[in-house]
Design a protein around this motif. Structure first.
Motif, short mmCIF file in Angstrom:
data_model
loop_
_atom_site.label_atom_id
_atom_site.label_comp_id
_atom_site.label_asym_id
_atom_site.label_seq_id
_atom_site.Cartn_x
_atom_site.Cartn_y
_atom_site.Cartn_z
N PHE A 59 12.93 -7.63 9.73
CA PHE A 59 14.31 -8.12 9.68
C PHE A 59 14.96 -7.79 8.33
O PHE A 59 16.12 -7.40 8.28
CB PHE A 59 14.35 -9.64 9.95
N LYS A 62 15.69 -3.85 7.95
CA LYS A 62 16.79 -3.39 8.80
C LYS A 62 18.11 -4.09 8.49
O LYS A 62 19.17 -3.62 8.88
CB LYS A 62 16.46 -3.65 10.29
N ARG A 64 18.68 -6.99 9.76
CA ARG A 64 18.96 -7.46 11.13
C ARG A 64 19.11 -8.97 11.15
O ARG A 64 18.30 -9.68 10.55
CB ARG A 64 17.79 -7.04 12.03
N THR A 66 18.55 -12.66 12.13
CA THR A 66 17.28 -13.20 12.65
C THR A 66 17.42 -13.81 14.04
O THR A 66 16.42 -14.08 14.70
CB THR A 66 16.72 -14.29 11.70
N ASN A 68 18.51 -12.17 16.50
CA ASN A 68 18.40 -11.05 17.44
C ASN A 68 16.92 -10.68 17.67
O ASN A 68 16.31 -10.02 16.84
CB ASN A 68 19.17 -9.86 16.87
N PRO A 149 11.70 -2.77 16.90
CA PRO A 149 13.11 -2.47 17.13
C PRO A 149 13.34 -0.99 16.85
O PRO A 149 12.44 -0.33 16.31
CB PRO A 149 13.83 -3.33 16.09
N ASN A 152 16.38 2.03 12.74
CA ASN A 152 17.62 2.30 12.00
C ASN A 152 18.03 1.05 11.25
O ASN A 152 17.51 -0.04 11.54
CB ASN A 152 18.73 2.68 12.99
N SER A 154 20.35 -2.01 10.76
CA SER A 154 21.01 -2.81 11.79
C SER A 154 22.48 -2.39 11.95
O SER A 154 23.19 -2.21 10.96
CB SER A 154 20.93 -4.28 11.41
N GLY A 155 22.91 -2.22 13.19
CA GLY A 155 24.30 -1.89 13.46
C GLY A 155 24.60 -0.40 13.46
O GLY A 155 25.68 0.02 13.85
N SER A 158 20.84 4.60 16.48
CA SER A 158 19.38 4.66 16.61
C SER A 158 18.88 6.08 16.36
O SER A 158 19.55 7.05 16.71
CB SER A 158 18.97 4.23 18.02
N GLY A 230 21.07 -9.62 21.26
CA GLY A 230 21.26 -8.38 20.49
C GLY A 230 22.39 -7.52 20.99
O GLY A 230 22.70 -6.50 20.40
N HIS A 235 28.04 -1.87 17.50
CA HIS A 235 26.67 -1.47 17.28
C HIS A 235 26.70 0.05 17.33
O HIS A 235 27.70 0.63 17.70
CB HIS A 235 25.81 -2.02 18.42
#
Ligand code: TXA
Ligand code: MG
Length: 326
Positions: A59, A62, A64, A66, A68, A149, A152, A154-155, A158, A230, A235
């Motif tokens: 997390f 990334k 990201r 938490t 998600n 995941p 990449n 986050s957001g 990919s 998610g 995104h």
């Protein structure tokens, strides 16, 4: 091509993976380290699903949120059944589609050892048995369920090649395994059963699911955020803005084409083949994004793409790429 990680003392590696490198990846994962590896959909950032510390690091690295939750990757159906409960419909789909690019959201089983951080505290878990042989070998070698995941930040878009993982995560993770470019190019389909509901369109189309179960496939309503935390609206975002269903190009636009169109800077599939377009999608978005920022163009314009088969997943990703940023 040899990539080099800047994280000291830890390996990163190479095309033409051999058994030594697979074992090394498995060992690093067992030790709780973060390893990016190819799957048939996109590159994943793997870590032990039973380790709070390793999952925390995913997390962090990334960026990201938490809330998600992550997908748990397994090396066999047996491993999946040790973690979660599959109803009849899910078992039938697994029988036909695993290993493959489809993820099941299913209730956790009593006595499971998956970290609460993986599921964001939900009592369901997302599980996937990938088709990629390299992924399967790494997962078998690790011997424990691996949360992964997409590899990449986050957001962002990919990654479908090791160099793209490198762009986002160099120096932050312990290893990147280079297995060439991903076959499918968009992430796995995510479903839940009872009733069968599509939470994220992906590598397996709703048409395929319907053919197997012979029951209706429901679609997740926009904004039903509790079921798929998610599915954030913005995104897969390039830095440039993205405009969809474009027929006529404005002077400040570069065209990402599909089918027989003129003036495309890049074309997802000149022959209008949706599988080819899916495979090229993220790579070409990244590439155009670099161009756009260099030449001071502002907008990536995209040709219309049919919303059938894997075209549904392509349109979903493009819609998120074009959504207002938060
Ligand atoms: O193809 C893929 O699925 C790739 C490769 C690496 O396997 N992985 C991937 O993971 O796309 P990620 O983290 O980028 O997307 C996971 C999605 C998120 O939208 C998340 O909300 C959803 O799975 N998810 C995970 N657990 C869930 C749960 N218990 N209920 C609902 N959605 C869940
Ligand atoms: Mg992702």
């Amino acid at each position: 091509m040899l990539l080099k990680s800047t994280l000291k003392g830890l390996k990163l590696i190479t095309k033409n993976l051999n058994i030594k490198e697979i074992f090394l990846a498995g060992k690093l994962l067992r030790e709780g380290k973060l390893v990016a590896f190819p799957t048939e959909t996109v590159y994943g950032l793997g870590a032990r699903a039973d380790s709070d510390n390793s999952i925390k690091r995913i997390f962090n690295v990334k960026g990201r949120p938490t809330f998600n939750p992550l997908i748990v990757h397994v090396a066999s159906i047996k491993m999946a059944k040790d973690i979660a409960v599959f109803d009849k419909q899910a078992l039938k789909l697994i029988d036909n589609l695993w290993p493959g690019p489809i993820t099941f959201v299913v209730p956790l089983k009593k006595g499971h050892n998956i970290s609460k951080l993986v599921t964001a505290g939900l009592d369901s878990v997302a599980i996937r048995f990938p088709k990629s042989l390299i992924a399967q070998q790494i997962l078998s070698s690790a011997g424990v369920p691996i949360a992964a995941p997409s590899a990449n930040l986050s957001g962002r878009i990919s990654p479908t090649s090791a160099i793209e993982v490198f762009e986002d995560l160099d120096g932050k993770i312990n290893a990147i395994l280079d297995g060439g470019s991903c076959e499918v190019g968009v992430e796995s389909t995510i479903i839940k059963t009872d009733p069968i509901t599509l939470l994220r369109p992906g590598g397996i189309s709703p048409e395929d699911i319907q053919r197997i179960t012979r029951t209706e496939v429901f679609f997740l309503n926009e904004g039903a955020s509790i079921v798929a935390p998610g599915q954030l609206k913005s995104h897969y975002a390039p830095k440039a803005s993205v405009k969809l269903n474009v027929h006529n190009l404005e002077p400040n636009e570069v065209l990402l084409g599909f089918g027989n169109v003129e003036n495309a800077t890049l074309n997802l599939s000149p022959s209008a083949n949706l599988s080819e377009a899916a495979k090229n999608l993220f790579y070409m978005l990244r590439k155009l994004d670099h161009e756009v920022s260099k030449d001071d163009f502002k907008v990536i314009a995209v040709s219309p793409i049919p919303k059938i088969g894997i075209g549904l997943a392509i349109n979903d990703r493009l819609k998120r790429a074009s959504a207002p940023r938060y």
